[in-house]
Design a protein around this motif. Structure first.
Motif, short mmCIF file in Angstrom:
data_model
loop_
_atom_site.label_atom_id
_atom_site.label_comp_id
_atom_site.label_asym_id
_atom_site.label_seq_id
_atom_site.Cartn_x
_atom_site.Cartn_y
_atom_site.Cartn_z
N VAL A 70 0.83 -1.21 0.00
CA VAL A 70 0.00 0.00 0.00
C VAL A 70 0.86 1.25 0.00
O VAL A 70 0.36 2.36 -0.11
N GLN A 71 2.19 1.07 0.13
CA GLN A 71 3.12 2.18 0.07
C GLN A 71 4.36 1.77 -0.72
O GLN A 71 4.71 0.59 -0.76
N SER A 72 5.02 2.72 -1.32
CA SER A 72 6.27 2.46 -2.04
C SER A 72 7.43 2.57 -1.06
O SER A 72 8.07 3.61 -0.93
N CYS A 73 7.69 1.48 -0.35
CA CYS A 73 8.69 1.48 0.72
C CYS A 73 10.03 0.93 0.24
O CYS A 73 10.09 0.08 -0.65
N PRO A 74 11.13 1.36 0.88
CA PRO A 74 12.43 0.74 0.63
C PRO A 74 12.43 -0.69 1.17
O PRO A 74 11.80 -0.97 2.19
N ALA A 75 13.12 -1.61 0.49
CA ALA A 75 13.21 -3.01 0.92
C ALA A 75 14.65 -3.30 1.33
O ALA A 75 15.55 -3.32 0.49
N TYR A 76 14.85 -3.53 2.64
CA TYR A 76 16.20 -3.63 3.19
C TYR A 76 16.71 -5.07 3.30
O TYR A 76 15.93 -6.01 3.43
N ASN A 77 18.04 -5.20 3.30
CA ASN A 77 18.67 -6.51 3.44
C ASN A 77 18.52 -7.07 4.85
O ASN A 77 18.54 -8.29 5.04
N ASN A 78 18.39 -6.18 5.83
CA ASN A 78 18.44 -6.62 7.23
C ASN A 78 17.36 -5.95 8.07
O ASN A 78 16.71 -4.99 7.67
N LEU A 79 17.18 -6.49 9.28
CA LEU A 79 16.18 -5.98 10.20
C LEU A 79 16.44 -4.54 10.63
O LEU A 79 15.52 -3.78 10.90
N LYS A 80 17.70 -4.17 10.73
CA LYS A 80 18.06 -2.84 11.21
C LYS A 80 17.91 -1.76 10.15
O LYS A 80 18.11 -0.59 10.41
N HIS A 81 17.59 -2.17 8.93
CA HIS A 81 17.39 -1.23 7.82
C HIS A 81 18.63 -0.38 7.56
O HIS A 81 18.54 0.82 7.29
N THR A 82 19.79 -1.01 7.61
CA THR A 82 21.04 -0.26 7.38
C THR A 82 21.58 -0.44 5.97
O THR A 82 22.51 0.25 5.58
N LYS A 83 21.00 -1.38 5.20
CA LYS A 83 21.51 -1.62 3.85
C LYS A 83 20.37 -1.99 2.91
O LYS A 83 19.48 -2.76 3.27
N ASN A 84 20.43 -1.43 1.73
CA ASN A 84 19.43 -1.73 0.70
C ASN A 84 20.16 -1.87 -0.63
O ASN A 84 20.33 -0.90 -1.37
N THR A 85 20.62 -3.08 -0.92
CA THR A 85 21.36 -3.32 -2.16
C THR A 85 20.49 -2.99 -3.37
O THR A 85 19.36 -3.43 -3.47
N HIS A 86 21.05 -2.20 -4.27
CA HIS A 86 20.38 -1.77 -5.50
C HIS A 86 19.23 -0.80 -5.23
O HIS A 86 18.44 -0.51 -6.14
N ASN A 87 19.13 -0.30 -3.99
CA ASN A 87 18.09 0.68 -3.64
C ASN A 87 16.70 0.23 -4.09
O ASN A 87 15.97 0.95 -4.79
N VAL A 88 16.33 -0.97 -3.68
CA VAL A 88 15.04 -1.55 -4.07
C VAL A 88 13.89 -0.81 -3.40
O VAL A 88 13.90 -0.58 -2.19
N ILE A 89 12.89 -0.45 -4.19
CA ILE A 89 11.68 0.21 -3.70
C ILE A 89 10.48 -0.62 -4.14
O ILE A 89 10.38 -1.03 -5.31
N LEU A 90 9.57 -0.91 -3.21
CA LEU A 90 8.38 -1.69 -3.55
C LEU A 90 7.52 -0.94 -4.56
O LEU A 90 7.34 0.26 -4.47
N GLU A 91 6.99 -1.70 -5.52
CA GLU A 91 6.10 -1.13 -6.53
C GLU A 91 4.67 -1.49 -6.17
O GLU A 91 4.35 -2.67 -5.98
N ARG A 92 3.80 -0.50 -6.11
CA ARG A 92 2.43 -0.73 -5.64
C ARG A 92 1.61 -1.62 -6.57
O ARG A 92 0.65 -2.24 -6.13
N ASP A 93 1.98 -1.67 -7.83
CA ASP A 93 1.20 -2.49 -8.78
C ASP A 93 1.80 -3.89 -8.97
O ASP A 93 1.48 -4.58 -9.92
N LYS A 94 2.67 -4.28 -8.06
CA LYS A 94 3.34 -5.58 -8.17
C LYS A 94 3.16 -6.37 -6.86
O LYS A 94 3.41 -5.84 -5.78
N PRO A 95 2.73 -7.64 -6.93
CA PRO A 95 2.56 -8.44 -5.70
C PRO A 95 3.89 -9.00 -5.22
O PRO A 95 4.79 -9.30 -6.01
#
Length: 309
Positions: free
Chosen positions: A18-43
């Motif tokens: 429901v939001q275009s959020c960053p998708a992180y490698n780890n629980l602490k949200h300290t790394k996001n390889t390739h700067n992945v962002i969730l796409e709202r029109d994709k499951p």
């Protein structure tokens, strides 16, 4: 010593965010390889839940398993503070000092050839001549420079900082202003207008419609003036800061030249920054009310269209 981390397992399911959020490698949200962002029109496949976060599967990424806040998928966790708005509270004070940053598009493209707005077609049949012979809008920046991202939610800030401008919300403005904006802002093709609004416009003290209407008006006033004509006539030649400031004094009033700052790179004039005050729609009046500025650049070449080397 060792620690046991307990996860809540949930049945695997595919859900739309429901939001275009960053998708992180780890629980602490300290790394996001390739700067992945969730796409709202994709499951996305949700694997498990842990302390308000979901572990999801992002196909085609390495690592494919990523952590996101549960509110990225759960609409009950989306509050008014998390919703990006193109409007600003009407009681917000209008910015008193601003910089109108105008780019010389040809020089910008010399060092940014990969940008959409810098690609030239052999079959353009004259298209793009405006941006090749006039200053184009970079942005209108409230001052001081630390005044950015006013009342903007965290996810939108992250999208902006990672250059995911096309994923930012669509901005509302009159059709006439939108057409004029696309003409004076070639970066519109790359989502520059969304970036400029979320980073700077939100601190201007108006809604996005008024913000861009003012920015477009000021840009057009500059290009339609003797200053604009001068730069068009000087394409391929060297222009000094002293010449530019003298011309501003003659065109917009004595002292306005001291509100002008040049930005240069590799011997070329890349931008012109105008320090503006408030309380008028007239560019000359705003310059007279602006703050005096220093300019590190003392002059440069007014670059021609096309790549020079």
């Amino acid at each position: 010593m060792f620690f046991i981390i307990t996860y809540t397992l949930i049945g695997r399911s595919e859900e739309y965010p429901v939001q275009s959020c960053p998708a992180y490698n780890n629980l602490k949200h300290t790394k996001n390889t390739h700067n992945v962002i969730l796409e709202r029109d994709k499951p996305y496949t949700i694997l498990r839940e842990h302390k308000g976060q979901y572990l999801i599967l992002v196909q085609g990424e390495n690592p494919a398993q990523r952590w996101v806040d549960e509110r990225c998928f759960d609409p009950t966790h989306v509050s008014s503070e998390d919703t990006f708005s193109t409007s600003i509270m009407t009681d917000k004070v209008k910015s008193e000092n601003n910089i109108l940053a105008l780019s010389w598009h040809n020089a910008y493209c010399e060092t940014n050839r990969y940008k959409k707005e810098c690609k030239r077609s052999l079959f353009s049949l004259g298209k793009g001549k405006y941006k090749e012979k006039h200053f184009v809008l970079h942005g209108l920046w409230p001052q001081p420079k630390s005044r950015i991202y006013c009342d903007v939610d965290r996810e939108s800030i992250q999208l902006d900082k990672h250059g995911q401008w096309q994923h930012l919300p669509t901005l509302e403005m009159d059709e006439d202003v939108a057409v004029r904006l696309q003409k004076v802002m070639p970066g519109f093709a790359s989502g520059l207008h969304k970036h400029e609004w979320i980073k700077h416009g939100t601190c201007y003290g108006s809604d996005s419609a008024e913000y861009f209407m003012n920015a477009v008006n000021y840009t057009e006033q500059l290009n339609n003036s003797k200053v604009g004509s001068f730069f068009t006539q000087q394409i391929g030649k060297y222009v000094s800061l002293k010449q530019v400031r003298s011309l501003f004094d003659l065109t917009f009033g004595q002292g306005t030249g001291q509100r002008v700052e040049l930005q240069c790179e590799k011997g070329m004039i890349t931008e012109i920054w105008l320090h503006l005050g408030k309380g008028s729609n007239d560019l000359g009046t705003l310059l007279q009310r602006g703050k005096q500025s220093r300019s590190k650049c003392q002059g440069g070449i007014v670059d021609r269209a096309g790549y020079q080397n």
